[in-house]
Design a protein around this motif. Sequence first.
Motif, PDB file in Angstrom:
ATOM      1  N   GLN A 610       0.857  -1.189   0.000  1.00 26.21           N
ATOM      2  CA  GLN A 610       0.000   0.000   0.000  1.00 26.21           C
ATOM      3  C   GLN A 610       0.893   1.238   0.000  1.00 26.21           C
ATOM      4  N   GLY A 612       0.870   3.823  -2.208  1.00 21.63           N
ATOM      5  CA  GLY A 612       0.294   5.046  -2.724  1.00 21.63           C
ATOM      6  C   GLY A 612       0.577   5.295  -4.197  1.00 21.63           C
TER       7      GLY A 612
ATOM      8  N   ASN B 113       0.601  10.416  -4.646  1.00 24.33           N
ATOM      9  CA  ASN B 113       0.563   9.147  -3.898  1.00 24.33           C
ATOM     10  C   ASN B 113      -0.180   9.328  -2.580  1.00 24.33           C
ATOM     11  N   LYS B 114      -1.304  10.034  -2.667  1.00 20.43           N
ATOM     12  CA  LYS B 114      -2.087  10.288  -1.449  1.00 20.43           C
ATOM     13  C   LYS B 114      -2.740   9.014  -0.920  1.00 20.43           C
ATOM     14  N   MET B 115      -2.761   7.984  -1.671  1.00 25.54           N
ATOM     15  CA  MET B 115      -3.499   6.795  -1.239  1.00 25.54           C
ATOM     16  C   MET B 115      -2.635   5.787  -0.482  1.00 25.54           C
ATOM     17  N   SER B 116      -1.417   6.220  -0.110  1.00 19.53           N
ATOM     18  CA  SER B 116      -0.546   5.259   0.571  1.00 19.53           C
ATOM     19  C   SER B 116      -1.097   4.925   1.961  1.00 19.53           C
ATOM     20  N   GLY B 117      -0.837   3.678   2.396  1.00 14.89           N
ATOM     21  CA  GLY B 117      -1.402   3.227   3.670  1.00 14.89           C
ATOM     22  C   GLY B 117      -0.495   3.518   4.842  1.00 14.89           C
TER      23      GLY B 117
END
Lengths: 640, 117
Positions: A610, A612, B113-117
């Motif tokens: 994950q 991004g 890459n705002k969706m990184s966990g």
Amino acid sequence: MFEIELIISLIFVTPLIVALINSLFITLSDNTNVKIGSYLSIMGIFISFILSIYIFSLAYGDDHYKINASFEWFSIGNLPVLFGYYVDFVSASMLLVVTSVSLLVQIYSLGYMKGDKGLVRYFTYLSLFTSSMLGVVLSINILQMYFFWELVGVCSYLLIGFWFDRNSARNAAKKAFLITRIGDVGFLFAILLIFSNGLSFLDKGLNPLIIQDILLMTGDLSTTIIFLVSIGLIAGAVGKSAQFPLHTWLPDAMEGPTPVSALIHAATMVAAGVFLLVRFFDFISASSTSLLIIAVIGCTTSLLGASIALVMNDIKKVLAYSTISQLGYMFMAIGIGAPAIAMFHLVTHAFFKALLFLGAGNVSHAVHSFEMEKMGNLKDKMPVTYYTFLLGSLSLVGIFPLAGFWSKDEIINTAYQGTNLASTIVLFGSLIGIVMTAFYTFRMVFLTFNHRIQPKVNATIEESPKSMLFPVAILSVLAVIIGFLINPPIDLPFLEKHWFLHYQHHKVIDINLAIALVSTLLAGLGITAAWIFYKNRNITDRLFASINMSQVLHKKWYFDYLYEIVIVKQIFYRFITRITQIFDDVIINHPSDFVGYFAKNLGRPVSLFQNGSVQFYGLVLTIFYALVVTLGVLLLYVIS
Amino acid sequence: MSLESVLTLSAGLFAIGLFGVLTKRNLIAVLMCIELMFNAINVAAVGISRYIAPSMFRIAGSDLNSEQVDLILSGHVISIFSIAISAAEVSMALAIIILIYRTKNTVDISDINKMSG
């Protein structure tokens, strides 16, 4: 006339209500509140006292006086657990002792505690204590008795720690609570054991929790059960009555206010253990081994307490160890099968020991210390206190015809008549005890009132106020006459011969002149020894310091050392807690930690994906999809 | 021209498009590569409708009725339909890219890459 049920309930309820009312004003400490609170408390206990006299007069007139009433408290299955009272002669006399000593002590407190900020709190505790003690005495049900038994312990805790800003008072309160608790575990064990044998009770239509039913069932239970239950009850009594080996809390309990020491830690609460054994005597006596155990415990405690009292320098500590020793006498009386005499000694002791404590309170009120080092020559300054204290001391020593003489003499006499091992032990124990009692008592009297001159302190010392002298005077009269009145060796115009023992159905033994003479001579020996030793204190001090034994006594036979350093710190903290800690770590902590660690780290490898970056997701998706498709095609190929 | 060569062309286009989508850093280029993949699918659809559907009916050995003709032509229709939709979709995607540029001042995909966990 009033309903008898109402009267008995009122004896118990009045102080309770007073305590509840007072508890509402506990934080207020201005003068009016203090006055109202204290007078309310005294009024409450006075009502109880008057009603107790009435109940006692009924019990006195009737040879087999028994009255009980109860309601259902709750039920376990079909078994109702009752809450009620059972009054017979023993409990009626106990009611009288508790209420009268409590009344006098509360009056005394008016003077002694004057100006203390927590006075309302003090009287609340006293009322609550009186009420719960009466609850113990009246209980019909063993569970109810246990309930009040613990409540008495709580009150004792609260009152020992009354001056909670003192570190020593806090520690003493904790110590008293915890050590008596060790004994209470035994009591609880006894209750549970009886309850677990409840079916055989129910077969006979009896209730396994009602005290009288337990006594009725004695013949039908196996000897092992009787022995185990007796041991449990003895443990409870040993804790509450400060007997060896659980005696160490009582001397520390002297941190409480002196009237409290007089009421709780001399006259009434510590007698609860004796009362418990008297209540269950018919049960316990079915096992001769338990009686022997009681006798040995009593004898050991009596000599142990008396020996430590020989060297204590704090007047209250001397009295505390004396109390332990005298309670040992009561245990001895039970051990030789004479609960009536134990009750007799309980009553006389309650009065003369309360007198001595209040006298010590007077002295400390004047000197502002309990150290006998700082006293001396108070005889002329405080004549009333001196003479009453002297009467109390003579009574404690057992000089004819004061109260202590009659009860102690009965114990020795009964032991002399007895033929078993317990009687022999008790006979010698009590005779040696008499010499020691006489010695430490008069050492205390001489050190406090005679022989030394301390002009600096003496100038300000004066006799105590009337509110403090009045109870002391009454108690001193009682300490003189009560022994004779309770158990007159001859018929009096208004009292039967030996009525107190007669009403408890005790086989009366007439006074044995030889025994009386021997015990008086022994007492005289002790007093003379004290006179010789303490005539000139300096010599004695050097003499005592040269004997190593004295050091052992000063350290109280190292019991505190044994319990606090060896058992608690070494064995308990180092050994037992270490084992439980290992158990905790290996069995509890590690597996549960692992579960958490596993769950916490389970996601960690996956979370790497994950990151991004959309293109990375696309790549993973593509590879995964390609893998699935390839595998699917291969699978189809293999199947076909 | 055989079906194989048509499908090879389609697969090649698709692979080039996929490679571009996964590697290009410029959003516009990524969008273009997505269009390339669309067109690879269209080529495959047309080719399959041209080669597979008529051969099914020829095996039946009779003349084609109007229903069968519809079926044969559906691949062509779908690709035209798909081209129309992709045109609409491109306009939407371009609008999104412009918005991204306005807010983030960049069209570099690795910065988004705002969706990184």
